[in-house]
Scaffold this motif. Structure first.
Motif, PDB file in Angstrom:
ATOM      1  N   ASP A 149     -13.666  10.379   8.086  1.00  0.00           N
ATOM      2  CA  ASP A 149     -12.457  10.982   7.506  1.00  0.00           C
ATOM      3  C   ASP A 149     -11.496   9.889   7.075  1.00  0.00           C
ATOM      4  O   ASP A 149     -11.604   8.738   7.489  1.00  0.00           O
ATOM      5  N   SER A 150     -10.559  10.279   6.236  1.00  0.00           N
ATOM      6  CA  SER A 150      -9.528   9.359   5.771  1.00  0.00           C
ATOM      7  C   SER A 150      -8.165   9.998   5.953  1.00  0.00           C
ATOM      8  O   SER A 150      -8.050  11.224   6.047  1.00  0.00           O
ATOM      9  N   GLY A 151      -7.133   9.177   5.990  1.00  0.00           N
ATOM     10  CA  GLY A 151      -5.806   9.743   6.142  1.00  0.00           C
ATOM     11  C   GLY A 151      -4.700   8.727   5.971  1.00  0.00           C
ATOM     12  O   GLY A 151      -4.876   7.538   6.251  1.00  0.00           O
ATOM     13  N   PHE A 152      -3.563   9.201   5.478  1.00  0.00           N
ATOM     14  CA  PHE A 152      -2.337   8.420   5.457  1.00  0.00           C
ATOM     15  C   PHE A 152      -1.532   8.797   6.698  1.00  0.00           C
ATOM     16  O   PHE A 152      -1.489   9.964   7.087  1.00  0.00           O
ATOM     17  N   GLU A 153      -0.897   7.818   7.310  1.00  0.00           N
ATOM     18  CA  GLU A 153      -0.104   8.038   8.519  1.00  0.00           C
ATOM     19  C   GLU A 153       1.342   7.632   8.251  1.00  0.00           C
ATOM     20  O   GLU A 153       1.806   6.586   8.717  1.00  0.00           O
ATOM     21  N   PRO A 154       2.064   8.414   7.477  1.00  0.00           N
ATOM     22  CA  PRO A 154       3.434   8.029   7.108  1.00  0.00           C
ATOM     23  C   PRO A 154       4.391   8.177   8.276  1.00  0.00           C
ATOM     24  O   PRO A 154       4.210   9.019   9.160  1.00  0.00           O
ATOM     25  N   GLY A 155       5.399   7.349   8.301  1.00  0.00           N
ATOM     26  CA  GLY A 155       6.414   7.426   9.325  1.00  0.00           C
ATOM     27  C   GLY A 155       7.765   7.079   8.747  1.00  0.00           C
ATOM     28  O   GLY A 155       7.970   7.112   7.529  1.00  0.00           O
ATOM     29  N   LYS A 156       8.690   6.762   9.614  1.00  0.00           N
ATOM     30  CA  LYS A 156      10.009   6.316   9.146  1.00  0.00           C
ATOM     31  C   LYS A 156       9.835   5.095   8.253  1.00  0.00           C
ATOM     32  O   LYS A 156      10.537   4.930   7.253  1.00  0.00           O
ATOM     33  N   TYR A 157       8.896   4.225   8.634  1.00  0.00           N
ATOM     34  CA  TYR A 157       8.560   3.059   7.834  1.00  0.00           C
ATOM     35  C   TYR A 157       7.165   3.232   7.246  1.00  0.00           C
ATOM     36  O   TYR A 157       6.478   4.227   7.530  1.00  0.00           O
ATOM     37  N   GLN A 158       6.763   2.278   6.445  1.00  0.00           N
ATOM     38  CA  GLN A 158       5.436   2.342   5.828  1.00  0.00           C
ATOM     39  C   GLN A 158       4.356   2.376   6.903  1.00  0.00           C
ATOM     40  O   GLN A 158       4.322   1.560   7.813  1.00  0.00           O
ATOM     41  N   GLY A 159       3.470   3.353   6.775  1.00  0.00           N
ATOM     42  CA  GLY A 159       2.380   3.489   7.720  1.00  0.00           C
ATOM     43  C   GLY A 159       1.085   2.924   7.163  1.00  0.00           C
ATOM     44  O   GLY A 159       1.081   2.076   6.275  1.00  0.00           O
TER      45      GLY A 159
END
Length: 464
Positions: free
Chosen positions: A323-333
């Protein structure tokens, strides 16, 4: 660990659990309007209330600017330890006495640390709302933080880290985030390392509590059988002892992965290689977030309908899970691709993944892929708002990331407006098949990880 603390951990993960269930469903009714009342307490905390009177229950979550990104250098794991220790009673109530009172009411009360913020919370029957709130307020305004409790929780944390390090997937994840984020606030596992967590003192815990658990920087979300005015009055009274704000944290510099595939090998006597590969992702505030959500669903986030699963698992039989995924947060993930495959098929699986990254950058996705992604992402969204705990968590995130109180109504429009050209554009902009970190925990004598794609990437990097 006490029964109350165990239940609190489950409570803190409720939103994730609801979202996972939603992933199994491909259609749902349109999102109903979620009415949120927003107020500000006298100490500066933002209060969000969603009144829902169908069940005599109340859920409250309080977000503090005390996430693991606040860990001081060399004291990684401090935020997590502090959260655990806050759940160990008040100055008047020992941990067993505190747990006994919580258990008697069938409530959940506790604190947990996440990457961007820590969450103190409670769930309770309506009739015990006042008593449960007093207990929650007690561990926040007058926590015990006894030496013996802190030493016990520290020993538990170190033991849990050591046990996790035996798992090849965990070892790969830790190495990946260290290589990708470096010394930035996201560059360490939240629980720390055995070395960093093992050195934490009671004074460290008390200092972190004193510096970061301030209501002037907090968000309070309440969902359930309440009225907004009633909640505000009770919170003004019970949380009067917490004041002040936490100073803003400096934003880390953008993540830059140099050209080439940067391979880190961890030798483990395992049958299956655990591989994680990726590069810099985005912050939650990035305006391309929704386009990326659609693109990633098609690439590797859509389960059996995603390209990576179809190619790597179904067509070639190389991986049980990928699987793939972006893990965005307050800052760049981070952007990551994770898979498990036999040691001997590691190279082939990595090559296929890199090939899929390039293909989604080279030509538009099909109408069927775009339509399926948007239908699922829109259709499953309401199921994430079925429970009080999910609604409370949702409200915290809406406020924390500045999404707007009408986000529940706007989300379907934001996803629905994504076009094939936009999917192609974000794939070209945010996927970097020639500039990635690759970490493999495997039996290296069998895996022999070095692929033609890697050699090509290395040649391209050396030519620049």
């Amino acid at each position: 660990m006490s029964g109350a603390a165990d239940r609190m951990k489950m409570f803190a993960l409720a939103f994730v659990g609801v979202t996972a269930i939603a992933a199994l469903v491909f259609a749902a009714s349109p999102v109903h309007a979620l009415e949120i009342k927003r107020m500000t307490l006298s100490n500066g905390a933002v209060l969000l209330v969603s009144e829902e009177h169908r069940l005599p229950m109340v859920t409250m979550m309080i977000e503090f600017d005390a996430g693991t990104r606040r860990d001081p250098k060399g004291k990684e794991g401090l935020a997590a330890l502090t959260a655990e220790c806050l759940s160990q009673g008040t100055k008047e109530l020992t941990a067993p006495e505190f747990d006994q009172k919580v258990d008697f009411m069938g409530s959940s009360v506790g604190v947990s640390a996440g990457r961007d913020y820590s969450t103190a919370g409670m769930t309770t029957l309506k009739k015990y709302q006042g008593d449960t709130l007093k207990l929650l307020a007690g561990i926040l305004t007058d926590p015990g933080l006894r030496q013996a409790d802190i030493e016990r929780k520290r020993a538990e944390q170190v033991a849990e880290i050591k046990a996790a390090e035996e798992q090849p997937g965990y070892a790969a994840d830790v190495e990946f985030i260290k290589d990708l984020f470096g010394d930035s606030p996201y560059g360490h596992p939240g629980e720390g390392s055995p070395e960093s967590a093992g050195k934490l003192s009671a004074d460290d815990v008390r200092g972190f509590y004193r510096d970061n658990y301030k209501l002037g920087s907090a968000i309070i979300a309440v969902a359930g059988d309440v009225t907004a005015d009633e909640v505000k009055i009770s919170l003004e009274k019970e949380l009067a002892g917490l004041s002040g704000s936490v100073a803003p944290q400096a934003e880390p510099p953008p993540i830059k992965v140099a050209p080439g595939l940067h391979v880190k090998l961890i030798d483990r006597n395992v049958v299956q290689a655990n591989i994680i590969m990726g590069s810099g992702g985005v912050a939650r505030s990035n305006p391309d977030f929704y386009r990326l959500k659609v693109m990633n669903y098609i690439l590797g986030g859509g389960g059996f309908s995603s390209r990576l699963v179809k190619i790597v698992r179904s067509q070639h039989g190389l991986a049980y899970s990928v699987d793939s995924g972006f893990e965005p947060g307050k800052y760049q993930g981070a952007f990551t691709i994770s898979l498990q495959t036999k040691n001997q098929s590691s190279n082939q699986a990595i090559d296929l993944i890199l090939q899929q990254l390039r293909e989604i950058q080279e030509k538009p996705v099909s109408d069927a892929e775009l339509d399926g992604a948007k239908k699922f992402l829109i259709g499953s969204f309401p199921l994430g708002l079925e429970r009080q705990s999910a609604i409370a968590s949702f409200m915290v995130q809406v406020e924390f990331y500045g999404l707007g109180l009408d986000y529940a109504e706007q989300y379907p429009k934001l996803i629905g407006s994504v076009t094939k050209d936009e999917v192609l554009a974000v794939a070209k902009k945010y996927l970097h098949p020639d500039s990635m970190i690759v970490v493999a925990a495997a039996n290296q004598s069998e895996a022999k990880i070095k692929t033609p794609q890697m050699e090509k990437a290395a040649d391209a990097a050396s030519a620049q």
